[in-house]
Design a protein around this motif. Structure first.
Motif, short mmCIF file in Angstrom:
data_model
loop_
_atom_site.label_atom_id
_atom_site.label_comp_id
_atom_site.label_asym_id
_atom_site.label_seq_id
_atom_site.Cartn_x
_atom_site.Cartn_y
_atom_site.Cartn_z
N ILE A 1 23.13 48.77 30.74
CA ILE A 1 24.41 49.15 30.14
C ILE A 1 25.34 47.93 30.15
CG2 ILE A 1 25.42 49.93 32.31
CD1 ILE A 1 26.80 52.16 30.76
N GLY A 2 26.13 47.76 29.10
CA GLY A 2 26.98 46.58 28.98
C GLY A 2 28.14 46.61 29.97
N ILE A 3 28.46 45.46 30.54
CA ILE A 3 29.56 45.33 31.50
C ILE A 3 30.67 44.44 30.94
CG2 ILE A 3 30.20 44.47 33.79
CD1 ILE A 3 27.37 45.17 34.70
N LEU A 4 30.30 43.35 30.31
CA LEU A 4 31.29 42.40 29.78
C LEU A 4 31.62 42.75 28.34
CD1 LEU A 4 32.92 39.75 30.06
CD2 LEU A 4 30.85 38.54 29.32
N SER A 5 32.90 42.84 28.03
CA SER A 5 33.33 43.10 26.66
C SER A 5 33.04 41.88 25.79
CB SER A 5 34.83 43.43 26.63
OG SER A 5 35.29 43.53 25.29
N GLU A 6 32.54 42.12 24.58
CA GLU A 6 32.24 41.04 23.65
C GLU A 6 33.27 40.99 22.53
OE1 GLU A 6 28.22 41.29 22.34
OE2 GLU A 6 27.40 41.57 24.36
N GLU A 7 34.47 41.41 22.85
CA GLU A 7 35.53 41.42 21.84
C GLU A 7 35.97 40.00 21.50
OE1 GLU A 7 40.04 43.26 21.23
OE2 GLU A 7 38.86 43.73 23.03
N TYR A 8 35.95 39.10 22.51
CA TYR A 8 36.37 37.72 22.28
C TYR A 8 35.16 36.79 22.39
CZ TYR A 8 40.78 39.96 23.60
OH TYR A 8 41.86 40.80 23.69
N ILE A 9 35.30 35.63 21.74
CA ILE A 9 34.30 34.57 21.92
C ILE A 9 34.63 33.87 23.22
CG2 ILE A 9 33.33 32.46 20.98
CD1 ILE A 9 34.05 33.45 18.21
N MET A 10 33.78 34.03 24.22
CA MET A 10 34.11 33.58 25.56
C MET A 10 33.44 32.26 25.92
SD MET A 10 34.26 36.92 27.97
CE MET A 10 35.45 38.21 27.67
N THR A 11 34.05 31.60 26.88
CA THR A 11 33.49 30.38 27.47
C THR A 11 33.14 30.67 28.92
OG1 THR A 11 35.70 29.61 28.07
CG2 THR A 11 34.80 28.88 25.94
N ILE A 12 32.43 29.72 29.56
CA ILE A 12 31.99 29.89 30.94
C ILE A 12 32.48 28.70 31.75
CG2 ILE A 12 30.00 30.17 32.47
CD1 ILE A 12 28.42 31.21 30.11
N GLY A 13 33.09 28.98 32.89
CA GLY A 13 33.51 27.94 33.82
C GLY A 13 32.71 28.00 35.10
N CYS A 14 32.70 26.90 35.86
CA CYS A 14 31.89 26.80 37.08
C CYS A 14 32.79 26.70 38.31
CB CYS A 14 30.99 25.56 37.03
SG CYS A 14 29.85 25.54 35.63
N LEU A 15 32.41 27.40 39.36
CA LEU A 15 33.08 27.31 40.65
C LEU A 15 32.29 26.40 41.58
CD1 LEU A 15 34.12 31.03 41.27
CD2 LEU A 15 35.60 29.14 40.58
N PRO A 16 32.97 25.65 42.45
CA PRO A 16 32.25 24.72 43.34
C PRO A 16 31.29 25.40 44.31
CG PRO A 16 34.57 24.14 43.21
CD PRO A 16 34.42 25.47 42.54
N ASP A 17 31.64 26.61 44.79
CA ASP A 17 30.74 27.33 45.69
C ASP A 17 31.00 28.82 45.57
OD1 ASP A 17 32.74 28.14 47.87
OD2 ASP A 17 33.00 25.97 47.83
N ASP A 18 30.17 29.60 46.25
CA ASP A 18 30.22 31.06 46.10
C ASP A 18 31.50 31.68 46.67
OD1 ASP A 18 27.75 31.07 44.86
OD2 ASP A 18 26.67 31.19 46.76
N ASP A 19 32.02 31.12 47.76
CA ASP A 19 33.19 31.68 48.42
C ASP A 19 34.48 30.96 48.05
OD1 ASP A 19 31.54 33.49 49.76
OD2 ASP A 19 31.12 32.02 51.35
N PHE A 20 34.47 30.31 46.91
CA PHE A 20 35.62 29.46 46.56
C PHE A 20 36.89 30.26 46.41
CE2 PHE A 20 38.03 26.61 43.71
CZ PHE A 20 37.96 25.47 44.47
N LEU A 21 36.83 31.44 45.80
CA LEU A 21 38.05 32.23 45.59
C LEU A 21 38.49 32.98 46.84
CD1 LEU A 21 37.35 33.71 42.04
CD2 LEU A 21 38.76 31.74 42.65
#
Length: 489
Positions: free
Chosen positions: A215-235
């Motif tokens: 089942i879809g989770i992310l909306s595809e309404e916008y053309i999206m980009t992807i960013g990278c985080l330095p590590d898993d617990d960064f936020l």
């Protein structure tokens, strides 16, 4: 058992071989399954009634620089016999081809009515019959990227009472560089390759679905980009100077010191946060903004855990310090990018799954400052205990193949680095009584993962144990398993 893509991983069977190298030990351990037909040595009469059988001389297994063989080497007489049999089979095949041609000519009376390529068909049949009739008496494998010092082989014995699993110690050295012991932090950095994240992020056009019901989770309404985080617990930690000034160095008490007005004005750098048109990924998770999630397809319970609205499977959780950000596990969900929908973690690739799980274990050991971890579901239910036994070992395993001659390589074994673990799976009774599971043992770290991720970790460890020699699968109340951390040493 349910059919799984990991079934190709195999298990210990006839003529299996297992080689384990450790940086701290000069000698590696070699295990080879020797079927009874290859073991002609009989124990001495005075040893027949003993439980432990010791053989005075073992000449069944042959080890050279890059080869492992079992079975007696061919004698000159047997080589001549094989050559004669090969010549006879080839001559018989030629006679049969000629008879087929004459028969077809006599029936048709014209060579034009012959089949298009009778010679090729007969040759294929001949090759198939040769393969089916071939019964090898010698089996072997070739080990890549390392050199076996056969002169150092010592302590040959059988690891089981039945005298079937041959074991010895031998010096094995990598060709490129020697093995060096690595810490959990060094391994976690090596496993979490930033290049892989950046390469995946460059594809853009992310799609995220539930791994179980799709089942879809992310909306595809916008053309999206992807960013990278330095590590898993960064936020969840001090991910920017703003957060550091607010929470660590006392800027909240003296706003003028860092030119900040009020505590409420201190916000995270938007560079590290997802929004409606951008998804952030780390090695273990994908982080989405609430506005970009199809909320009718997910359920957020009172504990801030996220479940699939279709199959009720655990998917992730809401960030504690960012209630508008949803974190989804890469195993519980399926994240793809690009027009070809390339997955970030290929569920059909056993090595990728193993590397992913090894990264979770190594990061958990470093973050919790403990070599023992209790893996729990997002509902805080203890699922299993893992104990990091060796942070870096090199393993080569496979099954020996039949050899037609001594020049053939047989099975090609490629050594790979791995972490070695002791693990124990909890049930309802052991989870309540074991102090490491119920929180009484404070030396044990805790990791909370979605249920599908816990199940995949257990399956990987169980299959690695099945691939190990039976004599090396358990230590006391723990099973022994390993997780691959890279494709090659």
């Amino acid at each position: 058992m349910i059919k799984s893509p990991l079934d190709s991983f195999g298990e210990w069977t006839d003529m299996s071989v297992f080689l384990e190298m450790k940086p701290r030990n000069d000698l590696a351990s070699l295990f080879v399954d020797v079927p009874p037909g290859f073991r002609e040595k009989q124990p001495a009469p005075e040893q027949e009634n003993r439980k432990t059988i010791k053989y005075a001389d073992i000449n069944v297994v042959n080890v050279t620089d890059n080869f492992i063989r079992i079975g007696a080497p061919p004698t000159p007489e047997s080589l001549l016999k094989r050559e004669k049999e090969a010549e006879q089979s080839s001559s018989n095949g030629g006679v049969q081809i000629k008879k087929q041609r004459d028969r077809s000519l006599s029936t048709s009376g014209s060579p034009k009515s012959l089949p298009n390529s009778p010679t090729k068909k007969s040759q294929k049949k001949q090759k198939k019959s040769e393969k089916s009739d071939f019964k090898p008496t010698r089996f072997g494998a070739t080990v890549r990227d390392v050199t076996i010092k056969a002169s150092t082989l010592c302590s040959p014995t059988f690891a089981d009472g039945a005298g079937r699993i041959f074991m010895c110690k031998v010096n094995v050295e990598p060709i490129d560089s020697p093995l060096v012991q690595k810490t959990a932090h060094r391994l976690a950095v090596d496993v979490c390759k930033k290049e892989k994240l950046e390469e995946f992020a460059a594809k853009a056009h992310p799609r995220i679905v539930c791994a179980r019901c799709k089942i879809g989770i992310l909306s595809e309404e916008y053309i999206m980009t992807i960013g990278c985080l330095p590590d898993d617990d960064f936020l969840s930690t001090t991910q920017s100077a703003d957060f550091y000034c607010r929470d660590s160095c006392g800027a909240a008490c003296d706003p003028d010191k860092h030119k900040h007005g009020k505590r409420e004005e201190l916000k995270a750098n938007p560079k590290w946060l997802p929004n409606e048109k951008r998804v952030m990924i780390s090695y273990a998770n994908s982080i989405l903004h609430k506005l970009s999630v199809l909320e009718e397809n997910v359920i957020v319970d009172e504990k801030k855990n996220i479940k699939c609205a279709g199959c009720k499977c655990q998917l992730g959780r809401v960030q504690k310090n960012h209630p508008d950000l949803y974190t989804f596990n890469h195993i519980a969900t399926l994240m793809t990018a690009g027009q070809k929908k390339i997955p970030f973690v290929d569920k059909l690739n056993m090595s990728q799954l193993s590397i992913y799980m090894a990264q979770l274990i190594l990061n958990g050991c470093e973050g919790q400052t403990s070599m023992k971890l209790v893996i729990r579901t997002l509902d805080k239910v203890p699922y299993m205990l893992v104990w990091l036994l060796d942070s870096y070992v090199v393993i080569a395993n496979g099954t020996l193949e039949g050899l037609r001659n001594e020049e053939e390589e047989g099975t090609v074994l490629t050594p790979f680095p791995a972490i070695k673990l002791l693990y124990k799976v909890f049930n309802n009774s052991t989870a309540a009584s074991d102090p490491r599971a119920n929180g009484e043992d404070t030396s044990v770290g805790l990791i909370d993962l979605p249920l599908p991720c816990c199940e995949m970790l257990i399956e990987l460890l169980l299959r690695s144990s099945l691939r190990s020699p039976p004599a090396c699968r358990a230590v006391g109340q723990f099973f022994v398993g390993y997780l691959q951390i890279d494709d090659r040493i």
